[in-house]
Design a protein around this motif. Structure first.
Motif, PDB file in Angstrom:
ATOM      1  N   HIS A   3       0.839  -1.201   0.000  1.00 27.74           N
ATOM      2  CA  HIS A   3       0.000   0.000   0.000  1.00 27.74           C
ATOM      3  C   HIS A   3       0.873   1.250   0.000  1.00 27.74           C
ATOM      4  O   HIS A   3       1.942   1.271   0.593  1.00 27.74           O
ATOM      5  CB  HIS A   3      -0.932  -0.001   1.211  1.00 27.74           C
ATOM      6  CG  HIS A   3      -2.111  -0.916   1.036  1.00 27.74           C
ATOM      7  ND1 HIS A   3      -3.268  -0.790   1.752  1.00 27.74           N
ATOM      8  CD2 HIS A   3      -2.310  -1.963   0.203  1.00 27.74           C
ATOM      9  CE1 HIS A   3      -4.127  -1.709   1.381  1.00 27.74           C
ATOM     10  NE2 HIS A   3      -3.563  -2.449   0.444  1.00 27.74           N
ATOM     11  N   ARG A   4       0.396   2.261  -0.704  1.00 24.69           N
ATOM     12  CA  ARG A   4       1.209   3.472  -0.894  1.00 24.69           C
ATOM     13  C   ARG A   4       0.459   4.684  -0.347  1.00 24.69           C
ATOM     14  O   ARG A   4      -0.767   4.756  -0.456  1.00 24.69           O
ATOM     15  CB  ARG A   4       1.468   3.653  -2.395  1.00 24.69           C
ATOM     16  CG  ARG A   4       2.433   4.765  -2.726  1.00 24.69           C
ATOM     17  CD  ARG A   4       2.826   4.727  -4.186  1.00 24.69           C
ATOM     18  NE  ARG A   4       1.750   5.117  -5.074  1.00 24.69           N
ATOM     19  CZ  ARG A   4       1.626   4.693  -6.333  1.00 24.69           C
ATOM     20  NH1 ARG A   4       2.488   3.836  -6.832  1.00 24.69           N
ATOM     21  NH2 ARG A   4       0.629   5.104  -7.075  1.00 24.69           N
ATOM     22  N   LEU A   5       1.234   5.606   0.213  1.00 24.10           N
ATOM     23  CA  LEU A   5       0.635   6.830   0.734  1.00 24.10           C
ATOM     24  C   LEU A   5       0.020   7.626  -0.414  1.00 24.10           C
ATOM     25  O   LEU A   5       0.622   7.755  -1.490  1.00 24.10           O
ATOM     26  CB  LEU A   5       1.712   7.672   1.425  1.00 24.10           C
ATOM     27  CG  LEU A   5       1.205   8.843   2.266  1.00 24.10           C
ATOM     28  CD1 LEU A   5       0.521   8.348   3.532  1.00 24.10           C
ATOM     29  CD2 LEU A   5       2.346   9.769   2.632  1.00 24.10           C
ATOM     30  N   CYS A   6      -1.178   8.144  -0.176  1.00 17.59           N
ATOM     31  CA  CYS A   6      -1.782   9.040  -1.160  1.00 17.59           C
ATOM     32  C   CYS A   6      -2.606  10.098  -0.422  1.00 17.59           C
ATOM     33  O   CYS A   6      -2.819  10.000   0.790  1.00 17.59           O
ATOM     34  CB  CYS A   6      -2.622   8.270  -2.178  1.00 17.59           C
ATOM     35  SG  CYS A   6      -3.985   7.360  -1.465  1.00 17.59           S
ATOM     36  N   TRP A   7      -3.026  11.093  -1.161  1.00 20.44           N
ATOM     37  CA  TRP A   7      -3.756  12.213  -0.577  1.00 20.44           C
ATOM     38  C   TRP A   7      -5.204  12.155  -1.072  1.00 20.44           C
ATOM     39  O   TRP A   7      -5.438  11.826  -2.249  1.00 20.44           O
ATOM     40  CB  TRP A   7      -3.104  13.540  -0.987  1.00 20.44           C
ATOM     41  CG  TRP A   7      -1.843  13.807  -0.232  1.00 20.44           C
ATOM     42  CD1 TRP A   7      -1.681  14.710   0.777  1.00 20.44           C
ATOM     43  CD2 TRP A   7      -0.558  13.154  -0.383  1.00 20.44           C
ATOM     44  NE1 TRP A   7      -0.389  14.658   1.259  1.00 20.44           N
ATOM     45  CE2 TRP A   7       0.321  13.722   0.565  1.00 20.44           C
ATOM     46  CE3 TRP A   7      -0.060  12.161  -1.220  1.00 20.44           C
ATOM     47  CZ2 TRP A   7       1.641  13.320   0.703  1.00 20.44           C
ATOM     48  CZ3 TRP A   7       1.255  11.753  -1.097  1.00 20.44           C
ATOM     49  CH2 TRP A   7       2.096  12.324  -0.142  1.00 20.44           C
ATOM     50  N   VAL A   8      -6.134  12.442  -0.199  1.00 22.20           N
ATOM     51  CA  VAL A   8      -7.549  12.404  -0.584  1.00 22.20           C
ATOM     52  C   VAL A   8      -8.218  13.723  -0.209  1.00 22.20           C
ATOM     53  O   VAL A   8      -7.779  14.410   0.732  1.00 22.20           O
ATOM     54  CB  VAL A   8      -8.301  11.243   0.115  1.00 22.20           C
ATOM     55  CG1 VAL A   8      -7.803   9.896  -0.383  1.00 22.20           C
ATOM     56  CG2 VAL A   8      -8.165  11.323   1.635  1.00 22.20           C
ATOM     57  N   ILE A   9      -9.250  14.071  -0.960  1.00 25.92           N
ATOM     58  CA  ILE A   9     -10.049  15.255  -0.605  1.00 25.92           C
ATOM     59  C   ILE A   9     -11.522  14.872  -0.608  1.00 25.92           C
ATOM     60  O   ILE A   9     -11.942  13.964  -1.328  1.00 25.92           O
ATOM     61  CB  ILE A   9      -9.804  16.457  -1.558  1.00 25.92           C
ATOM     62  CG1 ILE A   9     -10.239  16.129  -2.982  1.00 25.92           C
ATOM     63  CG2 ILE A   9      -8.359  16.885  -1.543  1.00 25.92           C
ATOM     64  CD1 ILE A   9     -10.279  17.366  -3.880  1.00 25.92           C
ATOM     65  N   GLY A  10     -12.295  15.585   0.209  1.00 32.21           N
ATOM     66  CA  GLY A  10     -13.736  15.366   0.257  1.00 32.21           C
ATOM     67  C   GLY A  10     -14.468  16.410  -0.563  1.00 32.21           C
ATOM     68  O   GLY A  10     -13.844  17.247  -1.227  1.00 32.21           O
ATOM     69  N   ARG A  11     -15.792  16.340  -0.505  1.00 28.28           N
ATOM     70  CA  ARG A  11     -16.596  17.330  -1.228  1.00 28.28           C
ATOM     71  C   ARG A  11     -16.692  18.606  -0.416  1.00 28.28           C
ATOM     72  O   ARG A  11     -16.615  18.577   0.815  1.00 28.28           O
ATOM     73  CB  ARG A  11     -17.986  16.770  -1.481  1.00 28.28           C
ATOM     74  CG  ARG A  11     -17.989  15.654  -2.500  1.00 28.28           C
ATOM     75  CD  ARG A  11     -19.400  15.174  -2.711  1.00 28.28           C
ATOM     76  NE  ARG A  11     -19.463  14.179  -3.762  1.00 28.28           N
ATOM     77  CZ  ARG A  11     -20.448  13.312  -3.889  1.00 28.28           C
ATOM     78  NH1 ARG A  11     -21.447  13.316  -3.037  1.00 28.28           N
ATOM     79  NH2 ARG A  11     -20.440  12.437  -4.869  1.00 28.28           N
ATOM     80  N   GLN A  12     -16.880  19.718  -1.128  1.00 35.25           N
ATOM     81  CA  GLN A  12     -17.006  21.015  -0.465  1.00 35.25           C
ATOM     82  C   GLN A  12     -18.092  20.964   0.604  1.00 35.25           C
ATOM     83  O   GLN A  12     -19.194  20.422   0.362  1.00 35.25           O
ATOM     84  CB  GLN A  12     -17.357  22.095  -1.500  1.00 35.25           C
ATOM     85  CG  GLN A  12     -16.203  22.455  -2.423  1.00 35.25           C
ATOM     86  CD  GLN A  12     -15.116  23.255  -1.730  1.00 35.25           C
ATOM     87  OE1 GLN A  12     -15.388  24.235  -1.062  1.00 35.25           O
ATOM     88  NE2 GLN A  12     -13.867  22.833  -1.903  1.00 35.25           N
ATOM     89  N   ASP A  13     -17.785  21.498   1.756  1.00 33.12           N
ATOM     90  CA  ASP A  13     -18.742  21.698   2.848  1.00 33.12           C
ATOM     91  C   ASP A  13     -19.252  20.407   3.492  1.00 33.12           C
ATOM     92  O   ASP A  13     -20.184  20.460   4.292  1.00 33.12           O
ATOM     93  CB  ASP A  13     -19.936  22.558   2.379  1.00 33.12           C
ATOM     94  CG  ASP A  13     -19.463  23.915   1.874  1.00 33.12           C
ATOM     95  OD1 ASP A  13     -18.515  24.458   2.474  1.00 33.12           O
ATOM     96  OD2 ASP A  13     -20.009  24.406   0.881  1.00 33.12           O
ATOM     97  N   GLU A  14     -18.704  19.256   3.135  1.00 30.53           N
ATOM     98  CA  GLU A  14     -19.089  18.026   3.834  1.00 30.53           C
ATOM     99  C   GLU A  14     -18.222  17.870   5.088  1.00 30.53           C
ATOM    100  O   GLU A  14     -17.105  18.376   5.140  1.00 30.53           O
ATOM    101  CB  GLU A  14     -18.919  16.804   2.921  1.00 30.53           C
ATOM    102  CG  GLU A  14     -20.039  16.685   1.894  1.00 30.53           C
ATOM    103  CD  GLU A  14     -20.094  15.300   1.259  1.00 30.53           C
ATOM    104  OE1 GLU A  14     -19.123  14.539   1.416  1.00 30.53           O
ATOM    105  OE2 GLU A  14     -21.109  15.007   0.610  1.00 30.53           O
TER     106      GLU A  14
END
Lengths: 99, 368
Positions: free
Chosen positions: B256-267
């Protein structure tokens, strides 16, 4: 959501471009790392591979030669050069805009 | 100096300048064999000369990452700054690697009791520091350092930083630090200088893709898992076997490799824990926060390498407190367009910052 064949096509295009950029870095810019040791989110300038402004010119020329895409000399191009993955993002976006 | 809530501290990092006091381990290695000792400690080729800073990692005995490491040669000596360790832990690591060298003539001296760091970060950090030290400060290149005799004997200015903005660390004698901080604070009034909490700086590092030892779940993982392989060499004479075995173990475990995630605006922020895609577990959400700059959740995750690529959507994490699952998308850092990329010390000043047509900090905004 990307799934099935479209997901596989996207991942294959991404991996191919990643390999191309690693080849540019090792063969054209003489980065002294084996290609598999250049992680996708490795920064290109400053820290990371620590390329300099002369390398930037060579990188843009080599990418255009290998992929046919010219990184624009503007802010978008500058941001596209921040990491290996950012270059791939830029190239994928450019390919999608090409008819 | 202004004491602001965290969201405004974030804004100051991204648009102005902040002051903070990092506390990495600080050790000076001296003696005829100082190079050999530092070479044995640092898992990267020690191609660095006085005035430059080499960025690497401190490894634990199993080849996992134990901290961030800066190596700054000072003539025949070496200054080591290691974030994630204290002076005693770094001294112990120096002793351990020193024991593997026959008859090594080198001494590691802890500096923390007598020296401290005062740091500035932000797109106008160069301008504030220039008011204190002179305009030539703006010419110091990233990952370089220079002596600052006017700040006391042995004082050093290091251009580093992990926020993606201009960043400077002043290495100072503790006795004189208070006076220098007072001068910075007085000058800083014109720059709306505020003090930044360490947590805000760590969150900014996450947004920009910098390794930070205080990010949850990263310590002890291999450089391959953390995408830090550029900081090591697997044929290192002393650390290579341990690095190589760590890399092989990482591969056997599924890699498994490190990665970056983002959520939806205002959630809201999801719960840390399993990540799923297509009803299948693909990794783990390690850390994250609601970014005041981006207006959405940003996080760090370990994910299957086949899927750990930007623009992969449909990744779900549990909602906090048993709420519905929240969708995340994998992205490539830096997650924002740092203002420091566009601020040019030859053209721009803080006082007129609102009159410049800079690119938006949030990706996807309108170009100037």
């Amino acid at each position: 959501m990307l799934q099935g064949a479209p997901l596989e096509r996207y991942l294959a295009r991404r991996r191919a471009l990643l390999d191309s950029i690693r080849a540019v870095l090792v063969e054209d810019l003489r980065v002294e790392l084996p290609p598999e040791q250049i992680d996708p989110d490795t920064p290109l300038f400053g820290t990371g591979l620590a390329l300099d402004s002369i390398d930037a010119v060579d990188l843009v020329v080599a990418i255009e030669r290998r992929t046919g895409v010219r990184l624009a000399d503007d802010a978008m191009g500058r941001m596209g050069l921040r990491s290996v993955n950012m270059v791939v993002n830029y190239l994928l976006a450019a390919q999608e805009q090409t008819p | 100096m202004r004491d602001l809530p965290a969201p405004q501290q974030h804004r100051a990092v991204r648009e102005g300048v902040v002051l903070y006091r990092p506390r990495p381990a600080m050790v000076m290695v001296r003696g005829a064999d100082a190079y050999d000792l530092v070479e044995a400690l640092c898992p990267r080729d020690l191609f660095v000369r006085t005035g430059q800073i080499l960025h690497s990692v401190v490894l634990d005995a199993e080849g996992g990452v134990a901290g961030d490491l800066y190596v700054a040669p000072r003539d025949d000596d070496f200054l080591l700054l290691a974030d994630g360790l204290d002076d005693d832990a770094l001294l112990e690591r120096c002793r351990e690697v020193g024991a593997t060298l026959p008859d090594v003539n080198a001494e590691a001296i802890a500096l923390g009791a007598t020296r401290g760091l005062l740091s500035l970060a932000g797109p106008y950090a160069w301008e504030l520091l220039g008011e204190l030290l002179g305009p030539e400060i703006a010419t110091i290149g990233y990952m370089t350092c220079m002596p600052m005799a006017e700040l006391g004997e042995g004082a050093l200015c290091l251009r580093t930083g992990t926020t993606g903005e201009f960043g400077y660390d002043l290495l100072l004698d503790r006795e004189g630090m208070g006076a220098i901080e007072s001068r910075l604070v007085a000058i800083g009034e014109r720059f709306e200088l505020c003090e930044a909490d360490p947590q805000v700086l760590d969150q900014c590092a996450l947004e920009n893709g910098f390794f930070c030892p205080r990010h949850r779940g990263v310590l002890g993982r291999s450089p391959a898992a953390l995408q830090l392989q550029w900081r090591v060499r697997y044929d290192h004479p002393r650390l290579g076997p341990c690095l190589q075995s760590g890399k092989e173990a990482h591969g056997r475990a599924g890699g498994h490799r490190l990665c970056w995630v983002i959520g939806r605006q205002d959630e809201p922020a999801p719960a840390l824990g399993p990540l799923r895609r297509d009803d299948r577990e693909i990794g783990e959400l390690l850390d994250g926060f609601i970014s005041p700059t981006l207006g959405c959740f940003v996080g760090l995750a370990m994910a299957e390498p086949a899927l750990a690529h930007p623009w992969i959507d449909g990744v779900f994490a549990d909602g906090a407190s048993g709420q519905a699952a929240l969708e995340l998308r994998i992205e490539a850092p830096p997650l924002l367009q740092n203002r420091s990329l566009f601020v040019d010390p030859r053209k721009h000043v803080f006082a007129y910052r609102d009159t410049y047509g800079f690119w938006p900090i949030t990706p996807g905004g309108d170009a100037p």
